[in-house]
Design an enzyme around this catalytic site. Structure first.
Site, PDB file in Angstrom:
ATOM      1  N   TYR A   1     -25.927  -1.240  58.009  1.00  0.00           N
ATOM      2  CA  TYR A   1     -27.176  -0.628  58.435  1.00  0.00           C
ATOM      3  C   TYR A   1     -28.289  -0.994  57.480  1.00  0.00           C
ATOM      4  CZ  TYR A   1     -30.500   3.240  59.097  1.00  0.00           C
ATOM      5  OH  TYR A   1     -31.629   3.996  59.305  1.00  0.00           O
TER       6      TYR A   1
ATOM      7  N   TYR B   1     -28.596  -2.392  63.040  1.00  0.00           N
ATOM      8  CA  TYR B   1     -27.221  -1.933  62.918  1.00  0.00           C
ATOM      9  C   TYR B   1     -26.276  -3.062  63.340  1.00  0.00           C
ATOM     10  CZ  TYR B   1     -29.335   2.767  63.565  1.00  0.00           C
ATOM     11  OH  TYR B   1     -30.100   3.905  63.479  1.00  0.00           O
TER      12      TYR B   1
ATOM     13  N   GLU C   1     -35.420  -1.469  62.315  1.00  0.00           N
ATOM     14  CA  GLU C   1     -34.189  -0.784  61.919  1.00  0.00           C
ATOM     15  C   GLU C   1     -33.029  -1.504  62.607  1.00  0.00           C
ATOM     16  OE1 GLU C   1     -32.607   3.817  61.956  1.00  0.00           O
ATOM     17  OE2 GLU C   1     -33.697   3.061  63.700  1.00  0.00           O
TER      18      GLU C   1
ATOM     19  N   ASN D   1     -25.691  16.755  60.955  1.00  0.00           N
ATOM     20  CA  ASN D   1     -25.798  15.293  60.859  1.00  0.00           C
ATOM     21  C   ASN D   1     -25.696  14.889  59.387  1.00  0.00           C
ATOM     22  OD1 ASN D   1     -28.424  12.833  61.173  1.00  0.00           O
ATOM     23  ND2 ASN D   1     -26.255  12.547  61.494  1.00  0.00           N
TER      24      ASN D   1
ATOM     25  N   GLU E   1     -21.336   7.619  59.471  1.00  0.00           N
ATOM     26  CA  GLU E   1     -22.192   8.708  59.943  1.00  0.00           C
ATOM     27  C   GLU E   1     -21.408   9.634  60.865  1.00  0.00           C
ATOM     28  OE1 GLU E   1     -26.411   9.700  62.221  1.00  0.00           O
ATOM     29  OE2 GLU E   1     -25.874   7.626  61.785  1.00  0.00           O
TER      30      GLU E   1
END
Length: 343
Positions: free
Chosen positions: A120, A131, A129, A87, A221
């Site tokens: 983000y 997005y 959080e 990741n 990502e």
């Protein structure tokens, strides 16, 4: 509430790393100021770092593998990663998020892989959080989240969703917090993100952000995948102030497009039908188009002049303001219609 799938939970260590950078960043009016007036040379990152480069905040994190990110002129960065990377995530943006208009251009090569491109960020004093997902590969990062509506803005329709993390890693250690999502139905790599329209749409759906903003970056990502990106980000919607990755003028961000925005939110639901509320923002002379699903029909409407009962239905102002509603006979199809707005 549904939790985000386990493949997304790996992000906790990233958030701890990124959150630590905010206190050390130099901020003026929401823009990170580079310590030198001279352009900084390109830098290639292969280990976890945060900081500033050519006037922009940057973050880079990976847990293993060969992912790398090169910091280039202005708000540009390029990245590449391979399947031996478990990741990774990285990007350029601002140490402090706000209701700024963000534009970006470049290339993004996700293939049929688990990867995405998104604006983000985080807030505190309600830990959230968030997005705004512009593009993704085989994995939709909002999978498993609760659908809360949609918003039409910047030439596309975004699904609005939320999911809750319980006792999960965050920028403030292990916490329980909400994730807010806007996921663009029509994928793209380049354009303008009117951040305020997403913030307002979330609020109208009962999804309030915190009052204290942490960082806000245009991030790439990848998870157990391979791909590459070359992205330039900047503030404003009237063109890239610096060279684009190809050396050509930047994406103008559709400067002539109307900022008409239509936000759907849930009303009452019955055994054979459901209500939807529609809020039109930024304009007073509007035409909203609802594209109903197979078998659906309009049974009732209020506070607008609505034409049509099935297929494509059009609504216009009738003097009752910019908020109206419809009752849709589901006929077994409970999918919300897509909505577009124009002046």
């Amino acid at each position: 509430m549904n939790d985000i799938p386990t493949t997304r939970r790996r992000r906790g260590r990233l958030r701890l790393l990124l959150g630590a950078a905010c206190a050390a960043a130099l901020v003026a009016g929401g823009l990170v100021i580079a310590p030198s007036a001279h352009a900084e040379a390109d830098r290639t990152l292969t280990s976890n770092q945060t900081g500033t480069h050519n006037g922009y905040f940057f973050s880079f994190w990976k847990d293993s593998g060969s992912a790398s990110m090169t910091l280039r002129e202005n708000g540009r960065y390029s990245s590449q990663w391979s399947n031996n990377t478990n990741n990774w995530v990285g990007g350029k943006g601002w140490a402090t998020g706000t209701r700024r208009t963000v534009s970006y251009s470049g290339t993004y090569n996700p293939g049929n892989n688990n990867t995405y491109l998104a604006l983000y960020g985080w807030t505190r004093n309600q830990l959230i959080e968030y997005y705004v997902v512009e593009n993704f590969g085989s994995y939709n990062p909002s999978s498993g989240a609760q659908r809360m509506g949609s918003v039409t803005t910047d030439g596309g329709v975004y699904d609005i969703l939320r999911s809750q993390r319980v006792n999960a890693p965050s920028i403030d250690g292990t916490q329980t917090f909400w994730q807010y999502w806007s996921v663009r139905q029509q994928k793209r790599t380049g354009g303008t993100i009117t951040t305020a329209n997403h913030f307002d749409a979330w609020a109208r759906a009962g999804m309030q952000l915190g009052s204290n903003h942490s960082y806000q970056v245009m991030a790439t990502e990848g998870y157990q995948s391979n791909g590459s990106s070359d992205i330039t980000v900047w503030e404003g919607g009237t063109g890239n102030p610096g060279p684009s990755p190809t050396g050509n003028p930047g994406n103008p961000g559709n400067p002539g497009q109307s900022n008409c925005t239509a936000v759907l939110s849930a009303g009452q639901q019955f055994g054979d039908r459901f209500n939807l509320n529609v809020s039109v923002q930024n304009v007073s002379n509007w035409t909203v188009t609802l594209s109903l699903g197979n078998g659906q029909s309009i049974q009732n409407s209020w506070n607008a002049s609505v034409s049509g009962t099935s297929g494509t239905v059009t609504a216009r102002p009738n003097g009752s303001g910019n908020n109206f509603g419809v009752t849709i006979m589901a006929n077994g199809n409970w999918t919300w219609p897509t909505v577009t707005c124009r002046t």
